[in-house]
Design an enzyme around this catalytic site. Structure first.
Site: not given
Length: 541
Positions: A42, A110, A146
């Site tokens: 990330e 995300k 994540c």
């Protein structure tokens, strides 16, 4: 299909340098490992967390230029993380860059932005809502980032979109027991969807945070089938066998470190990266003959090598012969540069200056603190002259209750043990000696009663509860946010609990002025625990 998880140590803000790391890793993965695709962590291009660098006007153009450079240089597709401004919104993005293409062919934003403890992504990013899949060798790969894997939605979306496996880019910082928690979440997503998950994590130290890597893969049944090393960069091969509409990954499984090994390695990596990434020539510290400075010295030597570490003994009239002997013994064992600088002349000089304002008063902690401040001045002078950073040696127990001197033993640039309770300091010292099969830290340092040696026959227990009891109270109050009354209900003495809680609350002003140090627990002082210095909160609540 062979996918390489590139567990990399990015430098925050070094966009061009991080792009070159991507290019070099992709080249090595292709030439030496036969990769079809390389997966990076990330925000690989900016490092994590970039914080307010994200607000710099030039950041976006520099990221775009770096993506263009990567596309021009790589010979296989890469998946990597970066910040992206799209339609006026800043996103935490992951893109698929194909050879010869100047912009990512596919992008994912995300969806779940963490905004707790050390994370504040909602300050910078807007969440995404859409899935992202792409094809390689006839198979469909899906992307998550994540925190997305800690929720069931994004993985379920990929299953519905026809993905054959999930690529999960991470910048997940280390703390004790974190590896087990990560695996439980990824295992749950794998079992819910029947999709393998590749979990590629960042590695390296960044101010308070330390990233342990420890990338891994779960197969379609949620079983671990690949495990990378911890606390080191690695190119991790994942061989994916796909047949009859079903993919199964395979690879090497390396052991994860135990509790003491993990914490010690985290301290070493954090110290090494703080010193090196900030351009210091080395590190120096005051070696007192006590256990905290002894452990700090061992960490520093393991992080930097003995030739870049200096230990300074600064004795006073209360320094015992035992402390002098043990400090010199450890310094010689570890082969660091060692010098002795007595502070009596400096202390007496200050007392001469203060003779008139101190007239008619009795000796108290003022004179004890002055000793520590004389030492702090000497260490900072050596730091300025040598270009080495001063490592402070206080532990979490002391920082919690204020058992430290502002501008004295708190003076320095990096606090190695800032998030390590005193009881853990003892455990880590024993562990380090066991690993060496020798007394890297003299046994007498570990077994003798702890003392600041600022007064005759002084021991820590004169001022503090026994460390086993103190740390148990602090673990509940600081890390679990239990109230004083709740701690008392766990069987602790009321008077002791309220004393510890009041000391902890009262000393927030000291902790705000303390050096940064690596977070290794569930709740560290600093970004992880931010309390107002001036407040009227009732400590029993």
């Amino acid at each position: 299909m062979r996918i390489i998880m590139a567990q990399q140590n990015a430098l925050v803000g070094d966009i061009e340098g991080n792009a070159q790391r991507v290019i070099a890793a992709a080249d090595e993965a292709r030439r030496l490992l036969g990769a079809d695709l390389v997966l990076f962590p990330e925000l690989m291009l900016t490092g994590y967390p970039p914080e307010d660098l994200l607000l710099r006007p030039s950041l976006n153009s520099r990221v775009d230029a770096a993506l263009e450079d990567i596309g021009a240089a790589v010979s296989i597709p890469v998946v990597l993380g970066y910040p992206a401004v799209r339609n006026g919104h800043r996103r935490n993005a992951a893109g698929v860059v194909f050879p010869g293409e100047s912009v990512p062919r596919h992008e994912y934003f995300k969806q779940h932005l963490p905004n707790y403890r050390v994370f504040d992504e909602k300050r910078y990013f807007q969440p995404g809502t859409e899935t992202c899949t792409f094809d390689i060798n006839g198979w469909t790969l899906g992307i998550t980032i994540c925190e997305d894997i800690w929720h069931d939605g994004p993985a379920a979306q990929l299953q519905q979109a026809g993905a054959d496996l999930v690529l999960n880019l991470n910048a997940s910082p280390y703390r004790a027991n974190k590896a087990d928690e990560r695996f439980a979440q990824v295992q749950a997503r794998g079992r819910e969807t029947g999709l393998p998950v590749l979990y590629c994590n960042l590695v390296g130290g960044q101010d308070e945070l330390v990233f342990d890597g420890a990338s891994f893969v779960c197969d379609s049944q949620g079983n671990r089938c690949v495990q990378a090393a911890s606390f080191t960069e690695a190119l991790v091969p994942v061989d994916v066998q796909c047949q009859e509409g079903h993919c199964e990954p395979r690879g090497e499984e390396l052991p994860l470190p135990g509790p003491e090994a993990g914490m010690y390695q985290a301290l070493v990596l954090a110290t090494r990266d703080y010193v090196n990434k900030n351009g210091f020539k080395g590190a120096l510290l005051g070696l007192s003959g006590g256990i905290d400075s002894a452990l700090t010295l061992a960490v520093a030597v393991d992080a930097l090598g003995p030739e870049r570490v200096e230990a300074v003994m600064m004795p006073f009239q209360y320094t015992s012969a035992m402390s002098l002997e043990d400090a010199e013994k450890q310094a010689r064992t570890l082969r660091v540069h060692y010098r002795t600088l007595p502070i009596e002349a400096a202390f007496n000089g200050f007392m001469d200056i203060l003779r008139e304002p101190f007239a008619g008063t009795t000796r108290d902690t003022t004179e004890e603190n002055l000793q520590a401040r004389c030492r702090g001045v000497l260490l900072m002078a050596l730091s300025n002259k040598s270009g080495s950073v001063v490592l402070t040696t206080g532990n979490k127990s002391e920082m919690a209750v204020g058992y430290a001197t502002l501008y004295g033993d708190m003076a320095g640039g990096f606090s190695v043990l800032k998030d390590v309770f005193k009881t853990s300091v003892f455990n880590l010292c024993r562990w380090r000696n066991q690993q060496a099969g020798a007394e890297i830290i003299p046994d007498r340092v570990i077994t003798r009663p702890p003392s600041a040696e600022l007064a005759p026959d002084q021991v820590d227990s004169d001022s503090l509860p026994d460390y086993d009891q103190l740390d148990a109270i602090l673990e509940r109050y600081v890390e679990q946010d239990m109230s004083a009354e709740a701690v008392i209900r766990d069987g602790f003495d009321r008077e002791t609990v309220y004393r510890v809680v009041k000391l902890t609350d009262r000393n927030e002003y000291k902790r705000r002025q303390a050096a940064v140090g690596p977070r290794v627990s569930r709740r560290a002082f600093g970004k992880d625990r931010r309390y107002p210095m001036t407040n009227g909160w009732r400590p029993g609540d």
